[in-house]
Design an enzyme around this catalytic site. Structure first.
Site, PDB file in Angstrom:
ATOM      1  N   LEU A 199       0.832  -1.207   0.000  1.00  0.00           N
ATOM      2  CA  LEU A 199       0.000   0.000   0.000  1.00  0.00           C
ATOM      3  C   LEU A 199       0.863   1.251   0.000  1.00  0.00           C
ATOM      4  O   LEU A 199       0.437   2.321  -0.449  1.00  0.00           O
ATOM      5  CB  LEU A 199      -0.878   0.036   1.251  1.00  0.00           C
ATOM      6  N   HIS A 226      -0.392   7.060   7.799  1.00  0.00           N
ATOM      7  CA  HIS A 226       0.510   6.076   8.409  1.00  0.00           C
ATOM      8  C   HIS A 226       1.951   6.283   7.937  1.00  0.00           C
ATOM      9  O   HIS A 226       2.887   6.344   8.742  1.00  0.00           O
ATOM     10  CB  HIS A 226      -0.022   4.682   8.032  1.00  0.00           C
ATOM     11  N   GLU A 227       2.139   6.398   6.629  1.00  0.00           N
ATOM     12  CA  GLU A 227       3.515   6.497   6.091  1.00  0.00           C
ATOM     13  C   GLU A 227       4.186   7.802   6.503  1.00  0.00           C
ATOM     14  O   GLU A 227       5.387   7.823   6.779  1.00  0.00           O
ATOM     15  CB  GLU A 227       3.500   6.365   4.569  1.00  0.00           C
ATOM     16  N   HIS A 239       5.695   7.338   9.781  1.00  0.00           N
ATOM     17  CA  HIS A 239       7.063   6.774   9.712  1.00  0.00           C
ATOM     18  C   HIS A 239       8.071   7.856   9.345  1.00  0.00           C
ATOM     19  O   HIS A 239       9.164   7.933   9.907  1.00  0.00           O
ATOM     20  CB  HIS A 239       7.137   5.680   8.641  1.00  0.00           C
ATOM     21  N   TRP A 297       3.648  -2.508  17.363  1.00  0.00           N
ATOM     22  CA  TRP A 297       4.163  -3.799  17.858  1.00  0.00           C
ATOM     23  C   TRP A 297       5.681  -3.895  17.734  1.00  0.00           C
ATOM     24  O   TRP A 297       6.282  -4.887  18.152  1.00  0.00           O
ATOM     25  CB  TRP A 297       3.477  -4.972  17.127  1.00  0.00           C
ATOM     26  N   VAL A 312       7.290   4.465  22.407  1.00  0.00           N
ATOM     27  CA  VAL A 312       6.252   5.408  22.839  1.00  0.00           C
ATOM     28  C   VAL A 312       5.543   4.773  24.036  1.00  0.00           C
ATOM     29  O   VAL A 312       5.034   3.659  23.945  1.00  0.00           O
ATOM     30  CB  VAL A 312       5.245   5.687  21.695  1.00  0.00           C
ATOM     31  N   GLN A 316       2.187  -4.600  22.128  1.00  0.00           N
ATOM     32  CA  GLN A 316       1.256  -5.388  21.308  1.00  0.00           C
ATOM     33  C   GLN A 316       2.075  -6.419  20.559  1.00  0.00           C
ATOM     34  O   GLN A 316       3.205  -6.160  20.169  1.00  0.00           O
ATOM     35  CB  GLN A 316       0.493  -4.397  20.417  1.00  0.00           C
TER      36      GLN A 316
HETATM   37  N1  ARG Z   1       1.503  -1.654   4.976  1.00  0.00           N
HETATM   38  C1  ARG Z   1       1.856  -0.289   5.059  1.00  0.00           C
HETATM   39  C2  ARG Z   1       3.130  -0.080   5.894  1.00  0.00           C
HETATM   40  O1  ARG Z   1       3.673  -0.978   6.418  1.00  0.00           O
HETATM   41  C3  ARG Z   1       0.755   0.612   5.530  1.00  0.00           C
HETATM   42  C4  ARG Z   1      -0.555   0.088   5.919  1.00  0.00           C
HETATM   43  C5  ARG Z   1      -1.569   1.184   5.927  1.00  0.00           C
HETATM   44  N2  ARG Z   1      -2.883   0.737   6.333  1.00  0.00           N
HETATM   45  C6  ARG Z   1      -4.034   1.327   5.940  1.00  0.00           C
HETATM   46  N3  ARG Z   1      -5.165   0.950   6.427  1.00  0.00           N
HETATM   47  N4  ARG Z   1      -4.053   2.260   5.046  1.00  0.00           N
HETATM   48  O2  ARG Z   1       3.692   0.982   6.066  1.00  0.00           O
HETATM   49 ZN    ZN Z   2       4.123   0.990   8.371  1.00  0.00          ZN
HETATM   50 CA    CA Z   3       4.401   1.518  23.160  1.00  0.00          CA
END
Ligand code: ARG
Ligand code: ZN
Ligand code: CA
Length: 253
Positions: free
Chosen positions: A123, A163-164, A167, A175, A187, A193
């Site tokens: 993704l 999400h990205e 990072h 986790w 954090v 987890q």
């Molecule tokens: N698999 C991707 C990663 O490890 C992001 C997953 C994003 N999930 C979502 N529901 N859009 O960075």
């Molecule tokens: Zn990720």
């Molecule tokens: Ca934590």
């Protein structure tokens, strides 16, 4: 930095077929989604279980499509590059014109977002702070980008980029990328987890002796569907701001 930080963004659309050449509206919908979620202005934040609602945090970071290119010329913040590649991998070819992609704009001045087709069921992927300048930024699958156009459920709320970019601002997966509870995201207010969660989990999901509340699977740094991830915590905000005053201190205004 104190107060809201604004990050200039360039979106590099790399396409082979017309459907991959996503519209300006789709690009703008992604910027709007980033601004919504980084401000904790998402209506679904109320889906956070009561035990963690007090941790839901407005990060105070906003994103704006660049209006000047690296030469100072007016731009809409979008580059469009036709490629022969049917899809790209996680090995950064999309970040280089010579490899069928598009070169980064100066990565100390812009957040570079590449949008393309990806193989391997990806993704998206991101580079953490401190890596090589030429590859700094985030790559997102075109059908998981934004909230309109070709964006496709269950990844059509713009949260792959949320999400990205997490990072890119130095957040780790909750986790800690291990499978035996030994990992950490550094954090404190995100519970330990065991593994990523997928889909739309039921609360609570207890692992690593994290009961009674269990995994914070509704956090943007898990792997659940877009409509199941709704929050960052105060601890994650502190970690992102440490990055904005440290390794990424040049980029915000
Ligand atoms: N698999 C991707 C990663 O490890 C992001 C997953 C994003 N999930 C979502 N529901 N859009 O960075
Ligand atoms: Zn990720
Ligand atoms: Ca934590």
């Amino acid at each position: 930095k104190k107060g809201p930080v604004t990050i200039p963004v360039v979106v590099h659309v790399v396409y082979r077929i017309a459907a991959e050449n996503i519209s300006q509206a789709q690009v703008q919908s992604q910027i709007a989604a980033l601004n919504r979620d980084y401000a904790a202005a998402n209506e679904d934040k109320g889906d956070t279980p009561a035990c963690w609602r007090g941790l839901v945090t407005n990060i105070g970071v906003q994103f704006k499509l660049a209006n000047k290119d690296p030469e100072g010329k007016v731009t809409d913040g979008i580059t469009r590059t036709k490629t022969k590649a049917a899809s790209f991998s996680s090995h950064d070819e999309v970040k280089f014109t010579a490899k069928g992609g598009a070169d980064a704009w100066p990565t100390d001045q812009y957040l570079n977002l590449w949008v393309c087709s990806l193989g391997e069921g990806l993704l998206g992927y991101a580079q953490f702070p401190g890596g090589p300048a030429a590859t700094d930024g985030v790559v997102i699958l075109n059908t998981a980008f934004g909230t309109t156009g070709t964006a496709t459920a269950p990844y059509n709320l713009g949260r792959t980029a949320v999400h990205e970019v997490g990072h890119w601002l130095n957040l780790n997966h909750i986790w800690g990328d291990t499978s035996d509870c030994s990992g950490t995201d550094h954090v404190d207010d995100t519970p330990d987890q065991q593994l990523p969660n997928y889909g739309k989990p039921a609360f609570p999901h207890v692992t690593c002796q994290n009961g009674p509340n269990g995994d914070m699977f509704m956090n943007y740094m898990d792997y659940v569907d877009d409509d199941a991830m709704v929050m960052f915590t105060a601890g994650q905000s502190a970690r992102m701001h440490a990055t904005l005053t440290g390794p990424r201190k040049k980029i915000g205004t």
